[in-house]
Write a protein that holds these residues in place. Sequence first.
Motif, mmCIF file in Angstrom:
data_model
loop_
_atom_site.group_PDB
_atom_site.id
_atom_site.type_symbol
_atom_site.label_atom_id
_atom_site.label_comp_id
_atom_site.label_asym_id
_atom_site.label_seq_id
_atom_site.Cartn_x
_atom_site.Cartn_y
_atom_site.Cartn_z
ATOM 1 N N VAL A 1 -16.465 29.032 55.921
ATOM 2 C CA VAL A 1 -17.527 29.429 54.979
ATOM 3 C C VAL A 1 -17.867 28.280 54.031
ATOM 4 C CG1 VAL A 1 -17.007 31.887 55.081
ATOM 5 C CG2 VAL A 1 -15.816 30.453 53.412
ATOM 6 N N ALA A 2 -17.405 27.054 54.342
ATOM 7 C CA ALA A 2 -17.668 25.908 53.468
ATOM 8 C C ALA A 2 -19.131 25.485 53.563
ATOM 9 C CB ALA A 2 -16.756 24.748 53.840
ATOM 10 N N GLU A 3 -19.700 25.087 52.428
ATOM 11 C CA GLU A 3 -21.063 24.573 52.396
ATOM 12 C C GLU A 3 -21.022 23.052 52.300
ATOM 13 O OE1 GLU A 3 -23.155 26.418 49.220
ATOM 14 O OE2 GLU A 3 -22.928 28.463 50.004
ATOM 15 N N ASP A 4 -21.936 22.383 53.034
ATOM 16 C CA ASP A 4 -22.013 20.913 53.054
ATOM 17 C C ASP A 4 -20.624 20.330 53.315
ATOM 18 O OD1 ASP A 4 -22.980 18.386 52.927
ATOM 19 O OD2 ASP A 4 -23.397 18.382 50.772
ATOM 20 N N ALA A 5 -20.059 20.710 54.488
ATOM 21 C CA ALA A 5 -18.647 20.448 54.785
ATOM 22 C C ALA A 5 -18.292 18.968 54.737
ATOM 23 C CB ALA A 5 -18.303 21.029 56.161
ATOM 24 N N SER A 6 -19.120 18.108 55.306
ATOM 25 C CA SER A 6 -18.797 16.682 55.359
ATOM 26 C C SER A 6 -18.695 16.086 53.963
ATOM 27 C CB SER A 6 -19.859 15.940 56.177
ATOM 28 O OG SER A 6 -19.596 14.552 56.187
ATOM 29 N N SER A 7 -19.654 16.414 53.107
ATOM 30 C CA SER A 7 -19.640 15.915 51.729
ATOM 31 C C SER A 7 -18.433 16.446 50.972
ATOM 32 C CB SER A 7 -20.937 16.317 51.021
ATOM 33 O OG SER A 7 -20.901 15.936 49.676
ATOM 34 N N LEU A 8 -18.083 17.729 51.208
ATOM 35 C CA LEU A 8 -16.927 18.334 50.543
ATOM 36 C C LEU A 8 -15.640 17.608 50.938
ATOM 37 C CD1 LEU A 8 -15.573 20.683 48.950
ATOM 38 C CD2 LEU A 8 -15.506 21.947 51.110
ATOM 39 N N PHE A 9 -15.470 17.354 52.234
ATOM 40 C CA PHE A 9 -14.252 16.712 52.716
ATOM 41 C C PHE A 9 -14.108 15.310 52.127
ATOM 42 C CE2 PHE A 9 -11.499 14.441 55.630
ATOM 43 C CZ PHE A 9 -10.555 15.387 56.004
ATOM 44 N N ASN A 10 -15.183 14.526 52.186
ATOM 45 C CA ASN A 10 -15.124 13.156 51.680
ATOM 46 C C ASN A 10 -14.913 13.129 50.166
ATOM 47 O OD1 ASN A 10 -15.505 12.042 54.224
ATOM 48 N ND2 ASN A 10 -17.741 12.099 54.049
ATOM 49 N N GLY A 11 -15.508 14.081 49.471
ATOM 50 C CA GLY A 11 -15.327 14.147 48.020
ATOM 51 C C GLY A 11 -13.885 14.459 47.643
ATOM 52 N N ILE A 12 -13.261 15.388 48.375
ATOM 53 C CA ILE A 12 -11.861 15.728 48.107
ATOM 54 C C ILE A 12 -10.966 14.541 48.441
ATOM 55 C CG2 ILE A 12 -9.943 17.181 48.877
ATOM 56 C CD1 ILE A 12 -11.900 19.504 49.083
ATOM 57 N N ARG A 13 -11.247 13.844 49.562
ATOM 58 C CA ARG A 13 -10.444 12.673 49.932
ATOM 59 C C ARG A 13 -10.504 11.602 48.838
ATOM 60 N NH1 ARG A 13 -6.312 11.496 51.719
ATOM 61 N NH2 ARG A 13 -6.584 12.304 53.822
ATOM 62 N N ASP A 14 -11.712 11.311 48.319
ATOM 63 C CA ASP A 14 -11.849 10.299 47.272
ATOM 64 C C ASP A 14 -11.114 10.719 46.000
ATOM 65 O OD1 ASP A 14 -13.385 8.821 49.001
ATOM 66 O OD2 ASP A 14 -15.317 9.469 48.156
ATOM 67 N N ALA A 15 -11.233 11.996 45.646
ATOM 68 C CA ALA A 15 -10.571 12.478 44.426
ATOM 69 C C ALA A 15 -9.052 12.420 44.558
ATOM 70 C CB ALA A 15 -11.027 13.903 44.116
ATOM 71 N N LEU A 16 -8.535 12.699 45.763
ATOM 72 C CA LEU A 16 -7.089 12.624 45.980
ATOM 73 C C LEU A 16 -6.595 11.188 45.879
ATOM 74 C CD1 LEU A 16 -6.662 15.110 48.968
ATOM 75 C CD2 LEU A 16 -5.826 15.436 46.632
ATOM 76 N N ASN A 17 -7.337 10.247 46.461
ATOM 77 C CA ASN A 17 -6.927 8.845 46.402
ATOM 78 C C ASN A 17 -6.888 8.344 44.963
ATOM 79 O OD1 ASN A 17 -6.543 8.562 49.141
ATOM 80 N ND2 ASN A 17 -8.635 7.858 49.535
ATOM 81 N N GLU A 18 -7.798 8.877 44.138
ATOM 82 C CA GLU A 18 -7.819 8.462 42.740
ATOM 83 C C GLU A 18 -6.770 9.201 41.917
ATOM 84 O OE1 GLU A 18 -10.915 8.490 38.950
ATOM 85 O OE2 GLU A 18 -11.676 8.725 40.983
ATOM 86 N N GLY A 19 -6.620 10.506 42.182
ATOM 87 C CA GLY A 19 -5.710 11.314 41.369
ATOM 88 C C GLY A 19 -4.257 11.217 41.772
ATOM 89 N N LEU A 20 -3.984 10.818 43.045
ATOM 90 C CA LEU A 20 -2.606 10.684 43.529
ATOM 91 C C LEU A 20 -2.370 9.234 43.940
ATOM 92 C CD1 LEU A 20 -2.318 13.884 45.769
ATOM 93 C CD2 LEU A 20 -1.564 13.611 43.409
ATOM 94 N N ALA A 21 -2.564 8.337 42.981
ATOM 95 C CA ALA A 21 -2.469 6.905 43.287
ATOM 96 C C ALA A 21 -1.086 6.510 43.774
ATOM 97 C CB ALA A 21 -2.841 6.094 42.045
ATOM 98 N N GLN A 22 -0.044 7.326 43.398
ATOM 99 C CA GLN A 22 1.325 6.960 43.797
ATOM 100 C C GLN A 22 1.542 7.129 45.294
ATOM 101 O OE1 GLN A 22 0.411 9.742 42.262
ATOM 102 N NE2 GLN A 22 2.032 11.267 42.084
ATOM 103 N N VAL A 23 0.751 7.962 45.962
ATOM 104 C CA VAL A 23 0.851 8.145 47.424
ATOM 105 C C VAL A 23 -0.562 8.279 47.980
ATOM 106 C CG1 VAL A 23 1.758 9.538 49.308
ATOM 107 C CG2 VAL A 23 3.092 9.298 47.234
#
Length: 460
Positions: A315-337
């Motif tokens: 039921v996700a909307e704009d799935a590709s943008s959502l996935f890439n946005g979460i990936r970028d936020a994780l790389n920034e927010g979990l810099a230790q791994v």
Amino acid sequence: MLPQVIIIGRPNVGKSTLFNRLVGKRLALVDDQPGVTRDRRFGDAHLLGLDFTIVDTAGWEDDEAETLPGRMRQQTEAALATADVALFVIDARAGLTPLDEEIAQWLRASPVPVILLANKAEGRAGESGLLEAYSLGLGDPVAISAEHGEGMGDLFEGLLPHLEPLQPPEEGELEEEDEEALLRGPLKLAIVGRPNAGKSTLINRYLKEDRLLTGPEAGITRDSIAIDWVWHDPKADEDREVRLIDTAGMRKKAQVTEKLERLAVQDARHAIDFAEVVVLVLDATRGLEHQDLKIASMVLEEGRALMIAINKWDVAEDASSLFNGIRDALNEGLAQVRGVPLMAISGRTGKGLDDLMAAAFSIREAWSRRVPTSALNRWFDDALSANPPPAPGGKRIKLRYITQAKTRPPGFVLFGTRLDMLPESYKRYLINGIRRELGFEAVPIRLNLRSPKNPFATKK
């Protein structure tokens, strides 16, 4: 397989207290208010030489099947179908209620042997309730106090004729587990996340049964529930053992006001301690929130291998943008791994669930990996040649060698001089190199520094 003993009764008669007494530890949440337990909880019990699996169940309530209490009752009914003995608990101080009589009537129609327990029978306050229990037609009631441990000998006598023939044969002492044996053992996989992210639905989809309560109400799960299960790996065409651990939803600390929810969150944290791999479940309709990053950081601080699953992908909307946005936020927010496995799944349709499980086994292997000292130091020499350590203030930092001190999570010890002057950025360079080039994937890595003692340091 150990014989199964199920505990049944209306709410707040002391079922979870009895469960904790029989397993010898506080596994089930206990509180004065009724209805704390919602899902079945299994534990290994030992009573005067009898070994069995004890099953705690939700309080029996006479509600419609589609309501939350009704769905809880269906869980109890399913548990009775696989039980070898049922312990029917009543409250001796409160006396019999119409609901007790309804449960007794249901149990009399079952082929499972029933032992009637009159709990809270210590002192004179429970005498009348104990006498009333004879009218239920389930034989002589056993007077106990689950809280104080009274009557356990009488309970043993009641269980003995049913469980003694079912006791497993005695085994010799198990050899000390080596790392290969740990990898052959069940994968301990905890499912965590905010309330209503679909954690219980995900587990039910894996099990192909409504094993855990689900529904639109947030916060249904309270106890951390461990379920032993066998996953068939379709690519390798082999069966692999898994211990799935469902946990309570974790909200922001400021929003957790009820005592029961605080206990449930503590129980979820405790479950993470016993897991090998932790799957953080996100809700695709809500994306990544700050609370998700806090949960992820907590898992990594505990040294557990972390995976992130975006649930409700159907039921996700704009799935590709959502996935890439979460990936970028994780790389920034979990810099230790960096590079924590991120997967799109649907607990409702089953999308991506086999890939998720395969990745969990893979990351456990990385989390458990030990690198031979010779290979580790060959990499270390190359890393120093490519990027020598700095010389702050003209003082040379000498790095001598590195060794792996532990696994699960991987821990390394770096030996050298003036290590107190080694910048954090250079430590990150080494850790990222270990992870990238030695096959540790995105698992938490510990790097400790050790310098030889200066024999002149204390002399004046």
